[in-house]
Design a protein around this motif. Structure first.
Motif, PDB file in Angstrom:
ATOM      1  N   PHE A  13       0.977  -1.131  -0.068  1.00 52.63           N
ATOM      2  CA  PHE A  13       0.316  -0.333  -0.374  1.00 52.63           C
ATOM      3  C   PHE A  13       1.015   0.951   0.177  1.00 52.63           C
ATOM      4  CE2 PHE A  13      -2.239  -3.004   2.772  1.00 52.63           C
ATOM      5  CZ  PHE A  13      -4.026  -2.815   1.090  1.00 52.63           C
ATOM      6  N   LEU A  16       3.993   1.662   2.337  1.00 56.14           N
ATOM      7  CA  LEU A  16       3.679   0.234   3.097  1.00 56.14           C
ATOM      8  C   LEU A  16       3.557  -1.487   2.572  1.00 56.14           C
ATOM      9  CD1 LEU A  16       2.133   0.909   6.813  1.00 56.14           C
ATOM     10  CD2 LEU A  16       1.173  -1.172   5.044  1.00 56.14           C
ATOM     11  N   ALA A  18       2.616  -4.318   3.902  1.00 56.53           N
ATOM     12  CA  ALA A  18       1.482  -5.411   3.916  1.00 56.53           C
ATOM     13  C   ALA A  18       2.036  -6.901   3.762  1.00 56.53           C
ATOM     14  CB  ALA A  18       0.036  -5.682   4.057  1.00 56.53           C
ATOM     15  N   PRO A  37       0.951 -10.933  15.495  1.00 58.21           N
ATOM     16  CA  PRO A  37       1.055  -8.775  16.360  1.00 58.21           C
ATOM     17  C   PRO A  37      -0.194  -8.295  15.389  1.00 58.21           C
ATOM     18  CG  PRO A  37       3.750  -9.459  16.601  1.00 58.21           C
ATOM     19  CD  PRO A  37       2.583 -10.106  15.609  1.00 58.21           C
ATOM     20  N   ASN A  38      -0.726  -7.549  16.486  1.00 60.06           N
ATOM     21  CA  ASN A  38      -1.923  -6.487  15.480  1.00 60.06           C
ATOM     22  C   ASN A  38      -0.687  -6.035  14.513  1.00 60.06           C
ATOM     23  OD1 ASN A  38      -4.188  -6.404  16.411  1.00 60.06           O
ATOM     24  ND2 ASN A  38      -3.037  -5.441  18.158  1.00 60.06           N
ATOM     25  N   GLY A  39      -1.402  -6.064  12.893  1.00 62.78           N
ATOM     26  CA  GLY A  39      -0.110  -4.939  11.988  1.00 62.78           C
ATOM     27  C   GLY A  39       0.640  -6.237  11.330  1.00 62.78           C
ATOM     28  N   ALA A  40       0.409  -7.536  12.074  1.00 65.19           N
ATOM     29  CA  ALA A  40       1.511  -8.606  10.929  1.00 65.19           C
ATOM     30  C   ALA A  40       1.163  -8.299   9.577  1.00 65.19           C
ATOM     31  CB  ALA A  40       1.428  -9.278  11.173  1.00 65.19           C
ATOM     32  N   GLY A  41      -0.418  -8.837   9.719  1.00 67.08           N
ATOM     33  CA  GLY A  41      -0.968  -8.687   7.523  1.00 67.08           C
ATOM     34  C   GLY A  41      -1.483 -10.157   7.487  1.00 67.08           C
ATOM     35  N   LYS A  42      -2.044 -10.265   8.512  1.00 67.03           N
ATOM     36  CA  LYS A  42      -2.702 -11.392   8.817  1.00 67.03           C
ATOM     37  C   LYS A  42      -4.467 -10.702   7.638  1.00 67.03           C
ATOM     38  CE  LYS A  42      -3.530 -11.286  13.525  1.00 67.03           C
ATOM     39  NZ  LYS A  42      -2.388 -10.255  14.049  1.00 67.03           N
ATOM     40  N   THR A  43      -5.004  -9.835   7.858  1.00 67.22           N
ATOM     41  CA  THR A  43      -6.222  -9.822   7.554  1.00 67.22           C
ATOM     42  C   THR A  43      -5.951  -9.730   6.217  1.00 67.22           C
ATOM     43  OG1 THR A  43      -7.711  -8.757   9.453  1.00 67.22           O
ATOM     44  CG2 THR A  43      -8.462  -7.550   7.340  1.00 67.22           C
ATOM     45  N   THR A  44      -4.816  -8.189   5.917  1.00 65.68           N
ATOM     46  CA  THR A  44      -5.100  -8.484   4.676  1.00 65.68           C
ATOM     47  C   THR A  44      -5.026  -9.370   3.602  1.00 65.68           C
ATOM     48  OG1 THR A  44      -3.396  -6.462   4.740  1.00 65.68           O
ATOM     49  CG2 THR A  44      -2.844  -7.414   2.588  1.00 65.68           C
ATOM     50  N   TYR A  53      -8.744  -7.563  -1.797  1.00 63.15           N
ATOM     51  CA  TYR A  53      -7.218  -6.761  -3.008  1.00 63.15           C
ATOM     52  C   TYR A  53      -7.015  -7.732  -3.597  1.00 63.15           C
ATOM     53  CZ  TYR A  53      -7.542  -3.721   1.686  1.00 63.15           C
ATOM     54  OH  TYR A  53      -7.795  -2.864   2.877  1.00 63.15           O
ATOM     55  N   GLN A  85     -13.078  -9.365  10.756  1.00 60.66           N
ATOM     56  CA  GLN A  85     -12.677  -9.029  11.910  1.00 60.66           C
ATOM     57  C   GLN A  85     -13.835  -7.942  12.664  1.00 60.66           C
ATOM     58  OE1 GLN A  85      -8.370  -7.546  11.931  1.00 60.66           O
ATOM     59  NE2 GLN A  85      -8.601  -7.101  14.121  1.00 60.66           N
TER      60      GLN A  85
HETATM   61  N1  LIG Z   1      -6.406  -0.396   2.713  1.00 64.09           N
HETATM   62  C1  LIG Z   1      -4.958  -0.082   3.231  1.00 64.09           C
HETATM   63  N2  LIG Z   1      -4.481   0.583   2.929  1.00 64.09           N
HETATM   64  C2  LIG Z   1      -3.449   0.891   3.568  1.00 64.09           C
HETATM   65  N3  LIG Z   1      -2.516   0.011   4.498  1.00 64.09           N
HETATM   66  C3  LIG Z   1      -3.339  -0.394   4.924  1.00 64.09           C
HETATM   67  C4  LIG Z   1      -4.828  -0.519   4.060  1.00 64.09           C
HETATM   68  N4  LIG Z   1      -5.276  -2.053   5.414  1.00 64.09           N
HETATM   69  C5  LIG Z   1      -4.426  -2.388   5.413  1.00 64.09           C
HETATM   70  N5  LIG Z   1      -3.268  -1.618   5.960  1.00 64.09           N
HETATM   71  C6  LIG Z   1      -1.477  -1.889   6.484  1.00 64.09           C
HETATM   72  O1  LIG Z   1      -1.617  -3.088   5.932  1.00 64.09           O
HETATM   73  C7  LIG Z   1      -0.552  -3.575   7.750  1.00 64.09           C
HETATM   74  C8  LIG Z   1      -1.536  -5.131   8.204  1.00 64.09           C
HETATM   75  O2  LIG Z   1      -2.550  -4.682   8.563  1.00 64.09           O
HETATM   76  P1  LIG Z   1      -3.432  -6.344   8.720  1.00 64.09           P
HETATM   77  O3  LIG Z   1      -3.714  -6.468   7.600  1.00 64.09           O
HETATM   78  O4  LIG Z   1      -4.528  -5.905   8.933  1.00 64.09           O
HETATM   79  O5  LIG Z   1      -2.736  -6.007  10.359  1.00 64.09           O
HETATM   80  P2  LIG Z   1      -3.122  -7.505  10.861  1.00 64.09           P
HETATM   81  O6  LIG Z   1      -4.624  -8.237  10.828  1.00 64.09           O
HETATM   82  O7  LIG Z   1      -2.094  -8.702  10.869  1.00 64.09           O
HETATM   83  O8  LIG Z   1      -3.451  -6.368  12.241  1.00 64.09           O
HETATM   84  C9  LIG Z   1      -1.022  -2.341   8.973  1.00 64.09           C
HETATM   85  O9  LIG Z   1       0.000  -1.506   8.846  1.00 64.09           O
HETATM   86  C10 LIG Z   1      -2.070  -1.838   7.726  1.00 64.09           C
HETATM   87  O10 LIG Z   1      -2.224  -0.988   8.163  1.00 64.09           O
END
Ligand SMILES: Nc1ncnc2c1ncn2[C@@H]1O[C@H](COP(=O)(O)OP(=O)(O)O)[C@@H](O)[C@H]1O
Ligand SMILES: [Mg+2]
Length: 265
Positions: A13, A16, A18, A37-44, A53, A85
């Motif tokens: 992104f 960044l 992800a 950990p939070n922000g690791a990229g799991k939901t992405t 995406y 989530q």
């Molecule tokens: N649509 C987006 N645009 C910009 N950054 C994103 C987007 N979605 C996720 N991110 C960033 O990608 C990183 C991973 O996020 P995420 O996958 O939600 O982590 P997790 O689910 O492991 O907590 C974070 O830094 C988040 O801010």
């Protein structure tokens, strides 16, 4: 046999990263966890697997077929379903209606069919209703069919999302933090429900979860992400002992005792 194969998956992104160069294979019929950990990229990661995406780079195969470039509804038809989530239900329609929305993709009769075959449509609609009822019974919501989704407790809303996902008859079910907001009793019931679903629906389950007790109890295989990268994989015992995992959760210098209480002993 593998059901989902990911190779060199990257999502950027702007500046960044992800997900960075993730490769992994999920065994068909397994209960697999993705932690980190939070922000690791799991939901992405889930968002790429479900077509929300598009990957910046890399491939995703369901069985042996590439699903990169497919739209979310097409991937849903191929057999990947998910929960979110941040719960995404239609709050002001009923519990039953929410599950029927999940089925809509799968009703065979389209708009033209609706006009030409009203009767068949009605049959399908009734069948869908019966199926939705069965799924709600399954997740323990039979007493709430006509309640608005908003009126359910947090834990019940998460179970409704599972019923809605099952309504699409998935081969792979992705659960994004299914125990978040649940009390210990609800979490225990969720553990039983996930086992039951895997067995009776013949589905592969991949869950993202922070409740390490649940993860360690339920998973046969675990992938660990940190800062967008896969830093470890293995069975619960291997993951518990993995120094990289302990460090990712606690930072270097953490004691083993602290790690055990976070990752589970
Ligand atoms: N649509 C987006 N645009 C910009 N950054 C994103 C987007 N979605 C996720 N991110 C960033 O990608 C990183 C991973 O996020 P995420 O996958 O939600 O982590 P997790 O689910 O492991 O907590 C974070 O830094 C988040 O801010
Ligand atoms: Mg997340």
């Amino acid at each position: 046999m593998s059901i989902l194969t990911v190779r060199n998956l990257t999502k950027r992104f702007d500046g960044l990263v992800a997900n960075q160069d993730i490769s992994l294979t999920v065994e068909k019929g397994s209960i697999t966890a993705v932690i980190g950990p939070n922000g690791a990229g799991k939901t992405t990661f889930f968002n790429m697997v479900t077509g929300v995406y598009q990957p910046t780079e890399g491939s995703i195969l369901l069985e042996d077929q590439s699903i990169v470039g497919m739209k979310p509804h097409a991937i849903s038809r191929k057999g990947i379903a998910r929960t979110f989530q941040n719960i995404r239900l239609f709050g002001n329609i009923t519990v039953l209606e929410n599950v029927m929305v999940g089925m809509h993709n799968h009703l065979r009769v389209g708009v033209l069919g609706t006009i030409l075959q009203l009767r068949k449509f009605k049959d399908e609609e009734l069948q869908a209703q019966a199926e939705a009822f069965r799924l709600l019974e399954y997740v323990g919501l039979a007493d709430h069919l006509n309640d608005e989704a908003d009126s359910l407790s947090y834990g019940a809303q998460r179970r409704l999302e599972i019923a809605r996902a099952l309504a699409t008859k998935p081969k792979v079910l992705l659960l994004d933090e299914p125990a978040a907001g649940m009390n210990p009793r609800e979490t225990k019931e969720l553990t039983d429900l996930i086992h039951k679903i895997r067995k009776e629906f013949d589905v592969t389950i991949i869950l993202i979860e922070h409740d390490m007790k649940l993860v360690m109890e339920i998973s046969e295989h675990i992938f660990v992400l940190d800062h967008g990268e896969k830093i470890a994989e293995g069975n619960p015992d291997e993951i518990r002992k993995n120094p990289k995992v302990i460090e990712a959760y606690l930072g270097s210098g953490a004691s083993t005792a602290q790690a055990v209480s976070t990752i589970g002993g």
